[in-house]
Write an enzyme that holds these catalytic residues in place. Structure first.
Site, PDB file in Angstrom:
ATOM      1  N   LYS A 125       0.688  -1.107   0.069  1.00 18.18           N
ATOM      2  CA  LYS A 125      -0.154   0.103   0.112  1.00 18.18           C
ATOM      3  C   LYS A 125       0.883   1.367  -0.256  1.00 18.18           C
ATOM      4  O   LYS A 125       0.667   2.234  -0.607  1.00 18.18           O
ATOM      5  CB  LYS A 125      -1.136   0.081   1.163  1.00 18.18           C
ATOM      6  CG  LYS A 125      -2.119  -1.082   1.001  1.00 18.18           C
ATOM      7  CD  LYS A 125      -3.199  -0.775   1.914  1.00 18.18           C
ATOM      8  CE  LYS A 125      -4.265  -1.774   1.731  1.00 18.18           C
ATOM      9  NZ  LYS A 125      -5.645  -1.572   2.617  1.00 18.18           N
ATOM     10  N   LYS A 208      -5.473 -10.273  -6.183  1.00 15.87           N
ATOM     11  CA  LYS A 208      -6.857 -10.307  -5.264  1.00 15.87           C
ATOM     12  C   LYS A 208      -7.927  -9.559  -5.711  1.00 15.87           C
ATOM     13  O   LYS A 208      -7.670  -8.448  -6.155  1.00 15.87           O
ATOM     14  CB  LYS A 208      -6.281 -10.105  -3.712  1.00 15.87           C
ATOM     15  CG  LYS A 208      -7.293 -10.008  -2.735  1.00 15.87           C
ATOM     16  CD  LYS A 208      -6.587  -9.383  -1.435  1.00 15.87           C
ATOM     17  CE  LYS A 208      -7.020  -7.881  -1.453  1.00 15.87           C
ATOM     18  NZ  LYS A 208      -7.264  -7.531   0.192  1.00 15.87           N
ATOM     19  N   LYS A 211     -11.543  -3.983  -2.990  1.00 16.22           N
ATOM     20  CA  LYS A 211     -11.959  -2.892  -2.962  1.00 16.22           C
ATOM     21  C   LYS A 211     -11.377  -1.669  -3.660  1.00 16.22           C
ATOM     22  O   LYS A 211     -11.797  -0.780  -4.462  1.00 16.22           O
ATOM     23  CB  LYS A 211     -12.384  -2.486  -1.681  1.00 16.22           C
ATOM     24  CG  LYS A 211     -13.566  -3.079  -1.016  1.00 16.22           C
ATOM     25  CD  LYS A 211     -14.085  -2.435   0.247  1.00 16.22           C
ATOM     26  CE  LYS A 211     -13.247  -2.840   1.373  1.00 16.22           C
ATOM     27  NZ  LYS A 211     -13.853  -3.517   2.503  1.00 16.22           N
TER      28      LYS A 211
HETATM   29  P1  ATP Z   1      -8.878  -2.894   0.496  1.00 14.74           P
HETATM   30  O1  ATP Z   1      -8.842  -3.417  -0.916  1.00 14.74           O
HETATM   31  O2  ATP Z   1      -9.340  -1.679   0.864  1.00 14.74           O
HETATM   32  O3  ATP Z   1      -7.773  -3.480   1.457  1.00 14.74           O
HETATM   33  P2  ATP Z   1     -10.426  -5.308   0.742  1.00 14.74           P
HETATM   34  O4  ATP Z   1     -11.276  -5.529  -0.271  1.00 14.74           O
HETATM   35  O5  ATP Z   1      -9.133  -6.194   0.835  1.00 14.74           O
HETATM   36  O6  ATP Z   1      -9.980  -3.962   0.873  1.00 14.74           O
HETATM   37  P3  ATP Z   1     -10.866  -5.497   3.513  1.00 14.74           P
HETATM   38  O7  ATP Z   1     -11.923  -4.414   4.230  1.00 14.74           O
HETATM   39  O8  ATP Z   1      -9.466  -5.058   3.771  1.00 14.74           O
HETATM   40  O9  ATP Z   1     -11.274  -5.582   1.933  1.00 14.74           O
HETATM   41  O10 ATP Z   1     -11.063  -7.071   4.015  1.00 14.74           O
HETATM   42  C1  ATP Z   1     -12.183  -7.524   4.656  1.00 14.74           C
HETATM   43  C2  ATP Z   1     -12.129  -9.095   4.894  1.00 14.74           C
HETATM   44  O11 ATP Z   1     -12.350  -9.834   3.454  1.00 14.74           O
HETATM   45  C3  ATP Z   1     -10.802  -9.425   5.342  1.00 14.74           C
HETATM   46  O12 ATP Z   1     -11.190 -10.484   6.131  1.00 14.74           O
HETATM   47  C4  ATP Z   1     -10.105  -9.978   4.118  1.00 14.74           C
HETATM   48  O13 ATP Z   1      -9.239 -10.765   4.303  1.00 14.74           O
HETATM   49  C5  ATP Z   1     -11.325 -10.344   3.040  1.00 14.74           C
HETATM   50  N1  ATP Z   1     -10.956 -10.211   1.902  1.00 14.74           N
HETATM   51  C6  ATP Z   1     -10.763  -9.218   1.122  1.00 14.74           C
HETATM   52  N2  ATP Z   1     -10.564  -9.385  -0.208  1.00 14.74           N
HETATM   53  C7  ATP Z   1     -10.777 -11.045  -0.380  1.00 14.74           C
HETATM   54  C8  ATP Z   1     -10.401 -11.673  -1.407  1.00 14.74           C
HETATM   55  N3  ATP Z   1     -10.305 -11.179  -2.715  1.00 14.74           N
HETATM   56  N4  ATP Z   1     -10.468 -13.143  -1.101  1.00 14.74           N
HETATM   57  C9  ATP Z   1     -10.683 -13.335  -0.111  1.00 14.74           C
HETATM   58  N5  ATP Z   1     -10.976 -12.689   1.044  1.00 14.74           N
HETATM   59  C10 ATP Z   1     -10.687 -11.426   0.901  1.00 14.74           C
END
Ligand code: ATP
Ligand code: LTN
Length: 346
Positions: A125, A208, A211
């Site tokens: 990040k 991955k 968001k």
């Molecule tokens: P950002 O991109 O802003 O980091 P994010 O999409 O990774 O956000 P988070 O709020 O960080 O989402 O994650 C919430 C939960 O969802 C966490 O437990 C994270 O491990 C899980 N998670 C996020 N993206 C994935 C993914 N692509 N596959 C499986 N689990 C996920």
């Protein structure tokens, strides 16, 4: 409420805790399949605590205050629509329980600077804007996460694979504090389901689904117009060849779609491979798109309905705040006493 003073006398039902950041208007399928679905399932057998990590949500720069507040409410409504039950789970907002920030400070003082800098999520990040641009909050983010967890002495923390390293740091810090002072924290286990630990981007199937990093076409948002989600599935990047077969290394696109299909419908991957044998990608994607639409349509309706009932959301959060603060405050009091701080006068 009777809260045990030490991890040696656990509560009747073992505890589970997890959090999610309100960094978008909608959760996506990675969040849902990787983590949130497990939250709902674990309510059956555990004393579950789930929270919206709004303190974490400002580590990449402030959001518009109105947007942040609205995303917190949307996050709560989505959790309820998914099946998180406020009768069985304590749902709360991180910033409303000050013990999180207070314990984070103590843990920061037993964390090495190099140890924090080595976190891969920080490296990824901070690399985006150049490390000089990254906030100190982004660096200390995993330590706040450790505080979030350790305050509640949970047995399990259901998350996706990307959080494994933060859970390791949490265990290291718990062990370090316990050794340096006195046994205070329980060492929590990550709860990561292998099949859905990393849902990938529809356009970039080795990255991955995220968001903040995925393009609009790469991410299926739960609150998107269902017709848009169906279109995204149909135009997901697939691999060369025509065979619907699970092979992460050579066919990451199709394998990701198989994972989503299987976990949404409960049909096993071998069963799906057999059902689409010789039929090509088109039929497979169309049926998956239908399954996604069947899932998101009622989910979206429920969420929008809940969002209209602000009084109910606020009541759930007030109750959650009270229950969470009682547990957290008790752990924090143990920590303060063991560190040698003077007891607060009230
Ligand atoms: P950002 O991109 O802003 O980091 P994010 O999409 O990774 O956000 P988070 O709020 O960080 O989402 O994650 C919430 C939960 O969802 C966490 O437990 C994270 O491990 C899980 N998670 C996020 N993206 C994935 C993914 N692509 N596959 C499986 N689990 C996920
Ligand atoms: N860092 C996590 C969100 C998060 C969390 C937590 C998860 C903050 N505190 C405590 C589990 C336990 C994320 O970005 N997914």
């Amino acid at each position: 409420m009777s809260e045990p003073a030490a991890p040696s006398s656990p509560p009747a039902r073992p505890r589970v805790l997890s959090g999610i950041q309100p960094t978008a208007d909608s959760f996506h399928f990675g969040n849902y399949l990787g983590a949130l679905r497990q939250w709902v399932a674990l309510q059956e057998d555990y004393d579950t605590f789930f929270f919206i990590a709004d303190l974490h949500a400002i580590t990449m720069g402030q959001q518009d205050p109105k947007v942040l507040r609205s995303r917190v409410r949307r996050a709560v409504a989505q959790l309820l629509a998914m099946g998180v039950d406020p009768q069985r789970s304590t749902m709360f907002i991180q910033s409303q329980v000050p013990a999180h920030a207070q314990l984070a400070w103590v843990l920061e003082c037993i964390t090495g600077y190099g140890e924090a800098r080595r976190m891969t999520q920080f490296k990824d990040k901070s690399a985006k804007g150049g490390e000089g641009q990254a906030s100190v909050g982004l660096l200390t983010y995993p330590i706040l996460q450790a505080a979030d967890i350790l305050l509640y002495r949970p047995e399990y923390v259901p998350v996706g694979e990307d959080q494994r390293q933060h859970l390791e740091l949490t265990r290291d810090l718990a062990g370090r504090f316990n050794n340096r002072y006195e046994r205070t924290f329980r060492l929590p286990e990550p709860y990561i389901l292998k099949a859905t630990a990393k849902i990938t981007d529809l356009q970039e199937p080795t990255a991955k689904m995220s968001k903040s990093a995925s393009s609009a076409a790469g991410i299926i948002e739960l609150l998107d117009d269902p017709a848009v989600s169906a279109r995204k599935i149909r135009s997901a990047v697939t691999d060369s060849g025509t065979e619907v077969r699970f092979d992460m290394e050579h066919k990451p696109g199709i394998s990701n779609l198989l994972t989503i299909f299987s976990s949404l419908t409960g049909r096993s991957v071998p069963d799906l491979e057999q059902a689409y044998d010789g039929r090509g990608y088109g039929d497979f994607k169309k049926d998956l798109a239908d399954a996604v639409v069947d899932f998101v349509t009622p989910f979206r309706d429920r969420t929008l309905e809940l969002l209209d009932d602000v009084a109910r959301l606020d009541a759930i959060l007030r109750d959650g705040e009270e229950r969470a603060a009682a547990v957290a405050q008790r752990t924090l009091a143990d920590v303060y006493e063991r560190v040698g701080f003077m007891a607060p006068s009230r």
